[in-house]
Scaffold this active site. Structure first.
Site: not given
Ligand SMILES: *Cc1c(COP(=O)(O)O)cnc(C)c1O
Length: 409
Positions: A74, A128, A193, A218
């Protein structure tokens, strides 16, 4: 002294296409490898617990990447770190920090600022749909002020932690003047973004953005088979992001890190090829009487949005009518996808907010892939003529029309 930051060992800048295939892989030849190794370890052995304690203390104090094995997965992962190094190089930043998804990356960024008492966000619509929702719902204790770009400076308060924009924006492809916006932000970090443009077409830090967000799901992954997110930024902010990532656990799986690194190597070729096809489709759609408006960025890119003339064809008929193009949300894959933002990607945004930001009910958003332009046009042309032909579907491709739902499965 921290020796693992990318700044220390960064070679002279090379062309983007070269970085795309070499960044994050410089040590491979020395290791006797060609493909990057995939490290799936969740934990790392150490017989020296005092030394481990010191390393853990150092991470807690600084957020700098550890020298040597990561203690626990982690905290860090060597395969994912290669992707981070490569993406930072492409975006022209000192560092990048990867997360389980784009939304996890945005969450961590908001938490970094909130943990400093800076809970207010100034943002420009459209974003978005889920980013819009995360801010609007205040799920993370943040408060958002939505403004036009011209209103940013005035909206900034002493507790403003972030200004957030997308350009080109999802789903309208509206473009913003990032340089002017960065100027209006003053000392407040600008988060851009860059999912739609990718560093192939735009590097927001060159315009003054401090933070560059990607849904790596994406274009960076590029094949529709990996979910991920990443923030490219300076090392100072990256350290805070790594601490939040460790505390909250939104880590990228190493296999996803491996696939994203691989995706980056073809990113420039994919984006340029798909953009050329998208520009041609945008041109043809613009000349088509069934289409009332085409949105295609001046910057270029592989996304096209268009509004259909409702008297001739409904958006839902186009979605039901495609055969080669896949009717699905998401974007940036090798194959072409189309979706109806008001029904899917931006459904979670209130209708009035959606419409005020230009997301009309007639708008369709298409992510252009690597197919031949003539095949795509043929499919689109047929779908635009699809009125009344929705029953004429290929096997297994039945639409979810009301009649169909009565057909037993
Ligand atoms: C998809 C998307 C996101 C969210 O990313 P996930 O990987 O789906 O969490 C954020 N911003 C933009 C512009 C997107 O298209």
């Amino acid at each position: 002294m921290d020796t693992r930051t990318d700044t220390a060992a960064r070679p002279a800048p090379r062309a983007l296409a070269t970085e795309a295939v070499h960044a994050g892989r410089e040590d491979l030849a020395g290791l006797g490898l060609h493909a990057p190794p995939l490290d799936l370890s969740t934990t790392y052995p150490s017989y020296d617990s005092r030394a481990e304690a010191a390393r853990i203390d150092e991470f807690a104090a600084t957020g700098a990447r550890l020298d040597g094995p990561p203690v626990y997965a982690r905290l860090d992962n060597p395969t994912t770190a290669r992707f981070e190094t490569a993406l930072a190089r492409l975006e022209g930043t000192e560092a990048a920090v990867a997360f389980a998804s784009g939304m996890a990356a945005l969450t961590a960024t908001l938490l970094v600022r909130a943990s400093m008492g800076l809970r207010h966000v100034v943002a420009v619509r459209p974003l978005y749909g889920c980013s819009d929702h995360l801010l609007t719902a205040g799920l993370l204790g943040s408060e958002v002020t939505w403004v036009d770009p011209a209103g940013i400076e005035e909206a900034i308060r002493p507790d403003t932690g972030l200004v957030m924009v997308e350009s080109p924006a999802n789903p309208t492809l509206a473009e913003l003047d990032l340089r002017a916006i960065a100027h209006a932000c003053g000392s407040v970090p600008l988060l851009a973004d860059n999912t739609f443009a990718t560093p192939v077409l735009q590097r927001p830090v060159e315009s003054g953005a401090r933070l560059v967000l990607h849904s790596a799901t994406k274009y960076l992954g590029g094949h529709g088979d990996v979910l991920g997110g990443v923030v490219a930024c300076d090392e100072e902010f990256a350290r805070k992001l790594r601490q939040v990532r460790f505390a909250t656990g939104g880590v990228l799986h190493p296999l996803a890190g491996y696939l994203l690194l691989r995706g980056l190597s073809t990113l420039p070729v994919r984006v340029r090829a798909a953009s050329a096809t998208a520009a041609e489709l945008a041109r043809r759609l613009g000349a088509d009487p069934r289409v009332t408006r085409v949105h295609y960025p001046r910057l270029g890119g592989a996304m096209v949005a268009f509004e259909v003339d409702g008297d001739r064809v409904e958006p839902h008929e186009v979605i039901a009518g495609v055969r080669l193009i896949t009717p699905a949300v998401s974007l940036g894959s090798v194959d072409t996808l189309i979706q109806h933002p008001a029904s899917i990607s931006h459904r979670i945004v209130a209708e009035t907010d959606r419409q005020a930001s230009g997301v009309s009910d007639r708008l369709l958003r298409m992510s252009v892939g690597l197919e031949d332009v003539e095949d795509l046009w043929q499919d689109l042309d047929a779908a635009l003529s699809a009125r009344g032909t929705a029953e004429d579907r290929a096997p297994g491709q039945r639409s979810a029309r009301t009649e169909d739902r009565h057909v037993p499965a």
